[in-house]
Design a protein around this motif. Sequence first.
Motif, mmCIF file in Angstrom:
data_model
loop_
_atom_site.group_PDB
_atom_site.id
_atom_site.type_symbol
_atom_site.label_atom_id
_atom_site.label_comp_id
_atom_site.label_asym_id
_atom_site.label_seq_id
_atom_site.Cartn_x
_atom_site.Cartn_y
_atom_site.Cartn_z
ATOM 1 N N VAL A 200 1.028 -1.543 0.004
ATOM 2 C CA VAL A 200 -0.235 -0.388 0.424
ATOM 3 C C VAL A 200 1.279 0.742 -0.168
ATOM 4 O O VAL A 200 0.638 2.130 -0.519
ATOM 5 C CB VAL A 200 -0.756 0.187 1.002
ATOM 6 C CG1 VAL A 200 -1.244 1.377 1.398
ATOM 7 C CG2 VAL A 200 -2.057 -1.061 1.461
ATOM 8 N N GLU B 77 -5.995 9.775 3.088
ATOM 9 C CA GLU B 77 -6.632 8.376 2.876
ATOM 10 C C GLU B 77 -4.995 6.859 2.956
ATOM 11 O O GLU B 77 -5.645 6.107 3.272
ATOM 12 C CB GLU B 77 -6.353 8.849 1.226
ATOM 13 C CG GLU B 77 -8.125 9.521 1.343
ATOM 14 C CD GLU B 77 -9.297 8.406 2.203
ATOM 15 O OE1 GLU B 77 -9.150 7.873 1.541
ATOM 16 O OE2 GLU B 77 -10.081 9.714 2.749
ATOM 17 N N LYS C 228 -5.484 5.474 6.529
ATOM 18 C CA LYS C 228 -7.021 4.767 6.663
ATOM 19 C C LYS C 228 -7.003 3.021 5.632
ATOM 20 O O LYS C 228 -7.155 1.598 6.575
ATOM 21 C CB LYS C 228 -7.903 5.136 5.929
ATOM 22 C CG LYS C 228 -8.531 6.129 6.755
ATOM 23 C CD LYS C 228 -10.028 6.804 5.988
ATOM 24 C CE LYS C 228 -10.952 8.266 6.143
ATOM 25 N NZ LYS C 228 -11.158 8.886 5.639
ATOM 26 N N LYS C 229 -6.232 3.370 5.251
ATOM 27 C CA LYS C 229 -5.904 2.234 3.729
ATOM 28 C C LYS C 229 -4.762 1.024 4.371
ATOM 29 O O LYS C 229 -4.456 0.069 4.569
ATOM 30 C CB LYS C 229 -5.662 2.191 2.383
ATOM 31 C CG LYS C 229 -5.726 1.594 1.677
ATOM 32 C CD LYS C 229 -5.368 1.666 -0.049
ATOM 33 C CE LYS C 229 -5.740 0.344 -0.969
ATOM 34 N NZ LYS C 229 -4.618 0.917 -2.611
ATOM 35 N N ARG D 282 -6.141 0.038 7.419
ATOM 36 C CA ARG D 282 -6.718 -1.618 7.888
ATOM 37 C C ARG D 282 -6.031 -2.736 6.971
ATOM 38 O O ARG D 282 -6.761 -4.250 7.558
ATOM 39 C CB ARG D 282 -8.016 -0.870 6.556
ATOM 40 C CG ARG D 282 -8.861 0.395 7.272
ATOM 41 C CD ARG D 282 -9.812 0.088 6.717
ATOM 42 N NE ARG D 282 -10.023 0.758 5.022
ATOM 43 C CZ ARG D 282 -9.843 1.936 4.749
ATOM 44 N NH1 ARG D 282 -10.486 2.823 5.274
ATOM 45 N NH2 ARG D 282 -9.882 2.555 2.994
ATOM 46 N N THR D 283 -4.801 -2.530 6.440
ATOM 47 C CA THR D 283 -4.161 -3.716 5.768
ATOM 48 C C THR D 283 -3.504 -4.230 6.930
ATOM 49 O O THR D 283 -3.119 -5.675 6.865
ATOM 50 C CB THR D 283 -3.715 -3.530 4.595
ATOM 51 O OG1 THR D 283 -4.635 -2.782 3.962
ATOM 52 C CG2 THR D 283 -3.381 -4.933 4.295
#
Length: 420
Positions: free
Chosen positions: A45, A329, A332-333, A336-337
Motif C-alpha cells: 500500500v 487516505e 486509512k488504507k 486497515r490492511t
Amino acid sequence: MMKNSKRCLSMLYVALSMGCGTVSAKNVEVLHWWTSGGEAEAAQVLKQTLEEQGYQWQDFAIAGGGGETAMTVLKTRAVSGNPPEAAQIKGPDIQEWGRLGFLVSLDDVSQQHRWDELIPEVIANSMKYQSHYVAVPLNIHRVNWLWANTTLLRDVGITQPPTTLQQFFQVAERIKQAGHIPLAHGGQPWQDVTLFEVIALDVLGPEMYRQAFVDNRMDVLSGEHMVEVFTQFKRMHDYIDPNYRGRDWNVATAMVIQGKAAMQLMGDWAKGEFIAAGKKPGIDYLCVPALGTTNEFSYNVDSFAFFEMSRDIDTQAQKALANTIFEPEFQKKFNRTKGSIPIRSDISLDSFDSCAKASKQAFMEAERLGGLVPSMSQGMSTTTYVQSAIFEVVSDFFNNPDGDPEQAAQALAKAVNAAL
C-alpha cells in the motif's frame, strides 16, 4: 539537515561513498521487516501510494518479525556510509540514531501538516531528537491482545474467551483435554518476551511495569512481583505444542486461523493475517484484551526515520515519503490492511472493523487512566542493549524445564544492570 558533527567515519566510509555514484532523486530505498502476508500487503500500500506520485520505491525487506536482523544490516550500511534513504526504526533507537548524527530533520514537513496537533504527545515525543522530528509514525499497534478461533472454542463448549490469567489456565486445560492445542506460539526470543510482557503487565500493573521496563529499577526487576511473573509465565509452557521452537509468529497465527490451535497472545499485527485470509472478526475469530489487561494498553508504533545521505540525492524524495505516510487516505488504507489504528487523531474509524474500534477506545481510556505503557518486547520502552539482555534471560528461562522463577528474576536484574 541535522548537524553531523558526532559522526566519525573511517577510510572505508570514504571509499564506499566515492564508489556509490549518483542515485536518481526519484528513488527511495526503504529498509523494513514487513515480510509476512498481512505485513507485505501493507507495505505494498505504501509503495503504490508513493509510486503514484512519480517516485520509485526500492524495497529493502529483511525477514524477521522482531527486526533484529534488519537493525544489524542497517548498522553495517550506515557505518560504511551507505544507508538507505529510509529505515524502519522504533522507540529509543530513534534517539540513539539521532545522537549519532545520522538523521534528517523533518520539522518543515511536520509543521506543514500539524504533526504536534494530530499525533498523541507520548508518541510524538519518541519521534523527536532534541525537540526536532527525525521520524514519522505510521500507526498504533496494541500488543496486549488475545486472538481466538470461534469454531474451535465452540466445539469444546467454550462460549467466551478468557479475560483473566486464571480463566486462561482453566480454559486452556479444557481445550488440551479435548485434544487441541490451547496456545499457538513461536519459539523465538522476541515472541517469548511478547508472551512474558502480557503476563508482566497483568501481574505488575502499569506503574510497576514502567518501573521495571522503562526506569530499569533493580528492586522491581528482581522483586517478588517479578518472581510471580516468571512463575505464571512458566505455566504457559504446558499449553503450547512441542514443535514451537523456531516457528515464525505468522505461522503461529495461521494455526489459529486454520483451527489447529485455539488462541494466540500477540499484537494486532496478527489481525493483518486474519484479514489476508479473508476472516471476519466476531464470526471467524475473536479479539479481546489480553489476560487481566483490559484497562491497559501496551503500544507499539511503526515508524520510519530518514538518513542524511553522503551521495548526491534530492531530499524531496524522502520528504515525499514522509508526507505520504501522514496523508489521511493512506492512513486509512494502510492501517486497515496492517491491523493497527491510524496515528492521526482526526481520522474516523467508521470504515474500520470492530477490533480496531475497540483498540482506539482502549488507547484513549488507557491514556486517560494512566494505563498506557510502551511495549518492552517491541522495542518501545528501552534501548536495544537492555532489550537484548531481557530477551536472553526470558527466553532461556522459558526453554529450560528446570528454570527457577526466583533465580530468573535475579538474573534479569543483573542482565539489565550490565546492559545500562
